[in-house]
Design a protein around this motif. Sequence first.
Motif, mmCIF file in Angstrom:
data_model
loop_
_atom_site.group_PDB
_atom_site.id
_atom_site.type_symbol
_atom_site.label_atom_id
_atom_site.label_comp_id
_atom_site.label_asym_id
_atom_site.label_seq_id
_atom_site.Cartn_x
_atom_site.Cartn_y
_atom_site.Cartn_z
ATOM 1 N N SER A 28 0.833 -1.213 0.000
ATOM 2 C CA SER A 28 0.000 0.000 0.000
ATOM 3 C C SER A 28 0.866 1.262 0.000
ATOM 4 O O SER A 28 0.346 2.363 -0.126
ATOM 5 C CB SER A 28 -0.889 0.008 1.249
ATOM 6 O OG SER A 28 -0.084 0.182 2.406
ATOM 7 N N ARG A 51 2.623 -7.169 5.280
ATOM 8 C CA ARG A 51 2.312 -7.496 3.885
ATOM 9 C C ARG A 51 3.588 -7.633 3.044
ATOM 10 O O ARG A 51 3.742 -8.563 2.280
ATOM 11 C CB ARG A 51 1.433 -6.357 3.350
ATOM 12 C CG ARG A 51 0.822 -6.556 1.991
ATOM 13 C CD ARG A 51 0.031 -5.287 1.629
ATOM 14 N NE ARG A 51 -1.196 -5.114 2.367
ATOM 15 C CZ ARG A 51 -1.571 -3.965 2.970
ATOM 16 N NH1 ARG A 51 -0.804 -2.898 2.913
ATOM 17 N NH2 ARG A 51 -2.714 -3.892 3.619
ATOM 18 N N LYS A 82 0.071 5.827 9.300
ATOM 19 C CA LYS A 82 -1.271 6.395 9.506
ATOM 20 C C LYS A 82 -1.579 6.650 10.982
ATOM 21 O O LYS A 82 -2.647 7.143 11.325
ATOM 22 C CB LYS A 82 -2.310 5.472 8.867
ATOM 23 C CG LYS A 82 -2.107 5.447 7.359
ATOM 24 C CD LYS A 82 -3.011 4.517 6.603
ATOM 25 C CE LYS A 82 -2.616 4.585 5.122
ATOM 26 N NZ LYS A 82 -3.230 3.565 4.291
ATOM 27 N N SER A 98 -7.830 -1.800 7.535
ATOM 28 C CA SER A 98 -8.222 -0.385 7.496
ATOM 29 C C SER A 98 -9.634 -0.190 8.040
ATOM 30 O O SER A 98 -9.885 0.774 8.774
ATOM 31 C CB SER A 98 -8.133 0.142 6.064
ATOM 32 O OG SER A 98 -8.936 -0.645 5.216
ATOM 33 N N THR A 157 -9.496 -0.408 11.760
ATOM 34 C CA THR A 157 -8.909 0.815 12.324
ATOM 35 C C THR A 157 -9.938 1.944 12.328
ATOM 36 O O THR A 157 -10.106 2.651 13.335
ATOM 37 C CB THR A 157 -7.673 1.250 11.495
ATOM 38 O OG1 THR A 157 -6.776 0.155 11.418
ATOM 39 C CG2 THR A 157 -6.981 2.435 12.124
ATOM 40 N N HIS A 206 -6.463 7.734 6.220
ATOM 41 C CA HIS A 206 -7.093 6.551 5.617
ATOM 42 C C HIS A 206 -7.963 6.905 4.413
ATOM 43 O O HIS A 206 -8.767 6.080 3.987
ATOM 44 C CB HIS A 206 -7.937 5.803 6.667
ATOM 45 C CG HIS A 206 -7.126 4.913 7.564
ATOM 46 N ND1 HIS A 206 -6.419 5.387 8.633
ATOM 47 C CD2 HIS A 206 -6.895 3.569 7.522
ATOM 48 C CE1 HIS A 206 -5.800 4.375 9.224
ATOM 49 N NE2 HIS A 206 -6.066 3.274 8.573
ATOM 50 N N ASN A 247 -7.745 4.460 1.687
ATOM 51 C CA ASN A 247 -8.365 3.186 2.097
ATOM 52 C C ASN A 247 -9.891 3.278 2.005
ATOM 53 O O ASN A 247 -10.548 2.328 1.577
ATOM 54 C CB ASN A 247 -7.989 2.830 3.546
ATOM 55 C CG ASN A 247 -6.499 2.700 3.754
ATOM 56 O OD1 ASN A 247 -5.813 3.685 3.979
ATOM 57 N ND2 ASN A 247 -5.982 1.486 3.662
HETATM 58 O O1 G3P Z 1 -3.305 1.483 10.221
HETATM 59 C C1 G3P Z 1 -3.023 1.153 8.900
HETATM 60 C C2 G3P Z 1 -4.100 0.250 8.358
HETATM 61 O O2 G3P Z 1 -5.351 0.630 8.833
HETATM 62 C C3 G3P Z 1 -4.122 0.204 6.860
HETATM 63 O O3 G3P Z 1 -2.849 -0.024 6.334
HETATM 64 O O4 G3P Z 1 -1.224 -0.575 4.586
HETATM 65 O O5 G3P Z 1 -3.575 -1.421 4.405
HETATM 66 O O6 G3P Z 1 -3.105 0.989 4.059
HETATM 67 P P1 G3P Z 1 -2.677 -0.257 4.780
#
Ligand code: G3P
Length: 204
Positions: free
Chosen positions: A36, A46, A112, A147, A150, A187, A190
Amino acid sequence: ILKILAALASGYLLGSLNTAVIVGRLYGRDITSHGSGNAGLTNALRVLGKPAAALVLAGDIAKGVIACLIGLRLGVHVQSGDAGDCASLLAAGAGAVLGHNWPVYFQFKGGKGALTAVTVLFMLNWVMALICLGFFVIVVASTRYVSLGTLCATVLFAAISFVPAFGNALYFHVFALLMVLIIVFKHRANIGRLLSGTENKLAF
Ligand code: G3P
């Protein structure tokens, strides 16, 4: 006010030690140009794998805890002696999240801030932190979208920060609002991917 600024600055400098970038470099990879592109725990897992992610987890927790301990030691309280009322602790914690997200040592390309923020929350009010973490785990376990977990936990945090039983001071709400705004803002890509059904799922 000088102590508050010192707490904010030391938190920022500590938070800027972005562990995902550092561990990525140790593994010979630039975390910001893989997966990401986020310099955080999820992307470290990842892109770099579990052992590297464990290092990132430990490093990010450690810097959050150390920043808070510095803030606590500066000990600027306004009303009560509670951690939630310690302005220097809140400033150091906010500084750590800002540093993690926009690190001065790494061209301001960071993460983030969710892990750093929850670490700070544990130092402020562990009950609240545990509730948010529990909700995060439930959402991630059932959807496999980190995400989404979160963001849901962040919204829950925003809501429960107003529960009077937690007895937090006014500037705790300022801190909470800042954290929520920063995390949601970070985010935004996301959110777009979640809405279009193209968000990465956690896979082992
Ligand atoms: O805290 C980061 C998470 O919520 C998302 O990470 O790498 O999937 O954008 P990522």
